[in-house]
Design a protein around this motif. Structure first.
Motif, PDB file in Angstrom:
ATOM      1  N   UNK A   1       0.867  -1.621   0.444  1.00  0.00           N
ATOM      2  CA  UNK A   1      -0.230  -0.629  -0.400  1.00  0.00           C
ATOM      3  C   UNK A   1       0.446   1.496   0.303  1.00  0.00           C
ATOM      4  N   UNK A   2       2.090   0.810   0.774  1.00  0.00           N
ATOM      5  CA  UNK A   2       2.455   2.485   0.977  1.00  0.00           C
ATOM      6  C   UNK A   2       3.072   3.247  -0.189  1.00  0.00           C
TER       7      UNK A   2
ATOM      8  N   UNK B   1      11.973  -5.325  -4.606  1.00  0.00           N
ATOM      9  CA  UNK B   1      11.079  -4.536  -5.452  1.00  0.00           C
ATOM     10  C   UNK B   1       9.647  -2.968  -3.967  1.00  0.00           C
ATOM     11  N   UNK B   2       9.780  -3.339  -3.375  1.00  0.00           N
ATOM     12  CA  UNK B   2       8.969  -2.842  -2.293  1.00  0.00           C
ATOM     13  C   UNK B   2      10.188  -1.276  -2.047  1.00  0.00           C
ATOM     14  N   UNK B   3      11.011  -1.976  -1.644  1.00  0.00           N
ATOM     15  CA  UNK B   3      12.878  -0.651  -1.161  1.00  0.00           C
ATOM     16  C   UNK B   3      13.067  -0.515  -2.347  1.00  0.00           C
ATOM     17  N   UNK B   4      12.719  -0.784  -3.501  1.00  0.00           N
ATOM     18  CA  UNK B   4      13.358   0.088  -5.173  1.00  0.00           C
ATOM     19  C   UNK B   4      12.398   0.998  -4.895  1.00  0.00           C
ATOM     20  N   UNK B   5      10.895   0.494  -4.693  1.00  0.00           N
ATOM     21  CA  UNK B   5      10.204   1.867  -4.898  1.00  0.00           C
ATOM     22  C   UNK B   5       9.933   3.349  -4.048  1.00  0.00           C
ATOM     23  N   UNK B   6      10.314   2.488  -2.830  1.00  0.00           N
ATOM     24  CA  UNK B   6      10.227   3.185  -1.788  1.00  0.00           C
ATOM     25  C   UNK B   6      11.814   5.049  -2.200  1.00  0.00           C
ATOM     26  N   UNK B   7      12.771   4.041  -2.284  1.00  0.00           N
ATOM     27  CA  UNK B   7      13.892   5.288  -2.687  1.00  0.00           C
ATOM     28  C   UNK B   7      13.448   6.062  -3.704  1.00  0.00           C
ATOM     29  N   UNK B   8      13.049   5.076  -5.393  1.00  0.00           N
ATOM     30  CA  UNK B   8      13.272   5.864  -6.267  1.00  0.00           C
ATOM     31  C   UNK B   8      12.023   6.936  -5.791  1.00  0.00           C
ATOM     32  N   UNK B   9      11.101   6.511  -5.364  1.00  0.00           N
ATOM     33  CA  UNK B   9       9.406   7.574  -4.613  1.00  0.00           C
ATOM     34  C   UNK B   9       9.888   8.497  -4.305  1.00  0.00           C
TER      35      UNK B   9
ATOM     36  N   UNK C   1      14.140  11.545  -9.773  1.00  0.00           N
ATOM     37  CA  UNK C   1      14.911  10.000 -10.315  1.00  0.00           C
ATOM     38  C   UNK C   1      13.274   9.140 -10.854  1.00  0.00           C
ATOM     39  N   UNK C   2      13.076   8.634 -11.816  1.00  0.00           N
ATOM     40  CA  UNK C   2      11.752   7.872 -12.127  1.00  0.00           C
ATOM     41  C   UNK C   2      12.533   7.134 -12.227  1.00  0.00           C
ATOM     42  N   UNK C   3      11.318   5.912 -11.859  1.00  0.00           N
ATOM     43  CA  UNK C   3      12.120   4.319 -11.915  1.00  0.00           C
ATOM     44  C   UNK C   3      12.792   4.029 -13.095  1.00  0.00           C
TER      45      UNK C   3
END
Length: 827
Positions: free
Chosen positions: A226-227, A617-625, A639-641
């Motif tokens: 979710x987050x 995947x969750x961690x990378x999405x959080x870092x990028x976000x 920074x985009x995915x």
């Protein structure tokens, strides 16, 4: 009254009457023995939460027009197709085995008694029952010969209930003594215990730590998604400088790997393949988690007869002990011929004396495990033929008598000994309540009947297997304790002198647990004591499997963690057991244990792979976000995915997808342990963090300026050459470290695992180097500097994964070593 007379009085329905009831729907329709229907299997595998998520993401990709980025949708087809195929295959196996193993009641029709399938019984059928039979429908007793029924599975009433003509009898109960017949008054859904008619074991469903653990993990993942998902959507759609289509692709690329799409599938496949494999060995699994449960068992309580020894026996000799030198052939032949439901001992006597005299019975006392004897009173036209008992010498006689000592000496050689005695009153004369062995009137010993038992040729090897696996075996039998000890000692288990007579067991549970924990063989065990012994072991934290085939084993089978019944055993024992060995071979049990260990061990490995992917995947999405939010707040490059969906698709092919499928079906004889969730997360979380960090750092280095759109192509899905090179280098880091996690999970190595790792690595080398695949998968390896950064980051990540693995291995308690000989033999 003879059996023929009973049939003449209650001949059953005619063919026309049966047809009328079938046409009216008054048939004992039963639920599907093997679980879900084909339609339910298809719906359960197609309409899943994971398929819904991936399906929605595919629709988003389709909107952009970049269908090559929608290759991940093939996972939907693979998940559903493979899951449906394996479940239907397992269902067919269970259906075929269930037909063989089901209770088949004896039904009278047109004056002829024949066994039928339970779903062929109709209203008003006359059904015969005897010791060990399960009552399949509700009814009214029409004939009874010392008929006693146990209804404890329905009402909790511990004591057997004496049934007479006119009494009600309930489906789900079972006969413990005597014989009779009843008329079906309620069938199908109308029966009192219709849900037990096909599967009494539904009273106690086996718990599955594996399934419960996966459910718990999926709940945690849902909260993480979710987050991470919200942050990704905000960054890609509202903060990044990408056009709409590329932003959508970046969002999908971030969300797809967060979904553990294959975890539930691999669990289903592992269980289903286990069912098929065990089905090939004539093993019926009534409840799928029982495969897992038996792998966790550390104590096996086994009956002697039918488990260590073969069911059939042979009459050895009849030794007169009354000094008369009389020949008791006629008496023994009559006892066997008039027994409506002979047990193995009486059947052996009947085979030795097939020519029975023309005597009639005036009274019958059936055998029960509690009193340890049976009897008949005979009469003919000329007068009384006498009252005869057949039972256990050490129960019926004073142990200090010469006859009792002789019987004990014979029993210590592994033979079964029965006492033939006479009484001065009819055998059905009421006796005061007392211990086992109390008989009507005065007992006069006449002869010792010696029966030979054949030890199963595979019993020793099976016991050795359990010893090697640190699984304790307790032999629990109703036979003479020293005879049980002698048979077990011949197989290298315990000794005659250490065998415990259950009549000396304490009533206190703690004291009983001490004796049972220390003991190996137990004789003269009553049914209630078997149940108490199982509970005593469980109170000490043991996981107990109980094997049995008789009506005296039913309650213990039900209370054990895993009940294992023999296919030739009573219908009641088969109904309450989670596993039925249709080939009646105790030696099949190690293969069941092996399948359970394969399922648990392999699913644990596969779970490590899928959850590692979810974590990174969750961690990378959080870092990028977070990076995107920070860039937006401070007005710097966003920074985009880094990846497109097709990048994440190929990253999963040979680090998770294909290897996970192979590993889930591979041989694995590691001993099952508790703590599935803790062990999986302790490896997946640090490994996922390492992959996520290394991938993010690589991306920052090779592309520190952000991922803005190509000039004049704000709504394009194509990347610039620099962006493609950066994505390729970043993907190199992710795949290399993820491949090493696979290499760690695959330990210990053998030839096929090495081949699997080599093929996986080789496939990625080809994907990265072949021009066609570079174009197809949006890769660009023309910048050696960026690739070098990716390689260095991967090397650092690999070293970190190895350090974590060694730290975890050092903290883990050393487990028992599994001998390779038995592992190879099992597989």
């Amino acid at each position: 009254m003879t059996r023929t007379d009973k049939i003449d009085m209650f001949p059953g329905l005619s063919a026309d009457e049966v047809a009328q009831r079938v046409a009216a729907g008054k048939v004992n329709a039963l639920p599907d023995r093997s679980g879900r229907t084909v339609g339910e299997i298809v719906r359960a595998n197609v309409f899943t939460r994971i398929n819904a998520i991936l399906g929605l993401l595919f629709v988003i990709v389709a909107v952009t027009g970049s269908f090559k980025n929608g290759l991940f949708a093939l996972i939907l087809v693979a998940n559903s197709g493979i899951g449906i195929f394996q479940e239907i295959r397992a269902k067919k196996t269970l259906d075929a085995l269930a037909i063989v193993g089901q209770t088949r009641p004896i039904v009278r029709r047109d004056g002829v008694a024949a066994d039928l399938a339970p779903d062929q019984v109709v209203l008003d059928d006359i059904i015969e029952i005897g010791s060990g039979d399960q009552v399949v429908v509700d009814g009214e007793v029409v004939t009874a010969a010392a008929l006693e029924v146990d209804e404890s599975l329905l009402t909790g009433e511990a004591d057997p209930i004496h049934k007479q003509p006119g009494d009600q009898i309930l489906s789900g109960s079972f006969v413990v003594a005597g014989s009779g017949a009843y008329r079906a008054t309620k069938v199908g859904a109308d029966a009192y215990a219709a849900q037990l008619a096909a599967e009494a074991s539904k009273f106690t469903l086996v718990s599955s730590e594996l399934r419960a653990g996966i459910d718990k993990i999926l709940k945690v993942i849902t909260w993480l998604l979710i987050p991470a998902g919200v942050l990704t959507i905000v960054n890609q759609l509202f903060i990044s400088d990408n056009g709409l289509k590329r932003a959508l692709l970046g969002m999908v690329a971030a969300l797809v790997p967060m979904v553990p799409e294959g975890l539930v599938l691999m669990t289903t496949i592992a269980f289903a393949v286990g069912v098929v494999r065990l089905g090939a060995r004539k093993c019926l699994v009534n409840e799928l988690p029982a495969i897992e449960g038996l792998a966790r068992v550390n104590v096996v309580c086994a009956d002697k007869t039918g488990t260590l020894t073969e069911n059939g026996m042979r009459l050895g000799e009849v030794r007169a002990v009354d000094g008369s030198g009389a020949d008791f052939a006629d008496v023994l032949a009559a006892l066997a011929a008039h027994d409506p439901r002979p047990n193995a001992s009486v059947a052996a006597i009947g085979e030795a004396y097939p020519d029975a005299p023309d005597w009639s019975t005036t009274a019958i006392a059936p055998f029960t495990s509690a009193k340890k004897w049976s009897g008949m009173s005979f009469a003919d036209a000329g007068g009384c033929r006498g009252n005869w008992l057949l039972g256990a010498p050490d129960v019926l006689l004073d142990p200090d008598t010469d006859i009792a000592r002789t019987a004990t000496q014979i029993g210590e050689t592994g033979l079964r000994v029965l006492l033939l005695g006479a009484t001065d009153v009819p055998v059905d004369t009421d006796v005061p309540a007392g211990p086992a062995g109390v008989v009507p009137g005065t007992l006069i010993p006449r002869a010792l009947v010696v029966l030979e038992q054949r030890v199963r040729p595979d019993a020793r090897e099976t016991l050795e297997y359990f010893a090697d696996q640190n699984v304790s075996v307790k032999v629990i039998s109703g036979d003479n304790a020293r005879s049980v000890g002698a048979v077990a000692a011949s197989l290298g288990l315990g000794s005659v002198d250490t065998s415990v007579d259950a009549r000396t067991l304490p009533d206190d549970q703690d004291a009983l647990a001490d004796v049972v924990e220390d003991g190996v063989t137990f004789g003269r065990v009553r049914p209630d004591q078997k149940r108490a012994m199982v509970k005593a072991l469980q109170s000490r934290g043991d996981t107990v499997a109980m094997t049995g085939d008789g009506v005296n084993d039913v309650l213990a089978l039900k209370d054990a963690d895993i009940g294992v019944a023999m296919g030739s055993g009573s219908s009641a024992s088969r109904s309450v057991a989670q596993i039925v060995l249709l080939d009646n071979k105790f030696a099949t049990l190690p293969y069941v244990v092996g399948e359970g260990r394969r399922v648990i061990g392999n699913i644990e490995r596969v779970s490590n792979l899928f959850l590692t992917k979810t974590v990174y995947a969750v961690l990378l999405a959080i870092f990028i976000g977070v990076g995107g939010v920070v860039g937006w707040m401070f007005d710097v490059d966003s920074i985009s995915y880094p990846f497109q969906p097709i990048h994440m698709t190929i990253s999963n092919w040979f680090t998770i997808g294909v290897p996970a499928f192979v590993l889930s079906l591979a041989p694995n004889n590691e001993r099952a342990r508790t703590g599935f969730v803790r062990r999986v997360l302790s490896q997946a979380v640090p490994n996922g963090i390492i992959i996520g960090l290394c991938t993010f750092v690589t991306f920052l280095i090779v592309n520190p300026g952000g991922m803005g759109p190509q000039l004049g192509a704000e709504d394009s899905v194509d990347l610039t050459p620099d962006q493609t090179q950066a994505a390729t280098a970043t993907l190199l880091t992710l795949i290399a470290v993820a491949w090493y996690v696979l290499a760690v999970v695959a330990r210990p190595y053998n030839w096929w695992k090495i081949v699997l790792l080599a093929v996986s690595a080789g496939a990625y080398v080809l994907i990265f180097l072949v021009p066609w695949s570079q174009d197809m998968f949006l890769l660009d390896v023309s910048d050696p500097q960026k690739l070098a950064v990716g390689a260095v980051s991967a090397a650092v990540g690999i070293c970190c994964v190895e350090v974590v693995q060694r730290v975890l291995a050092a903290r883990a308690a050393p487990g028992p070593q599994v001998p390779t000989t038995h592992s190879d033999a099992l597989l």
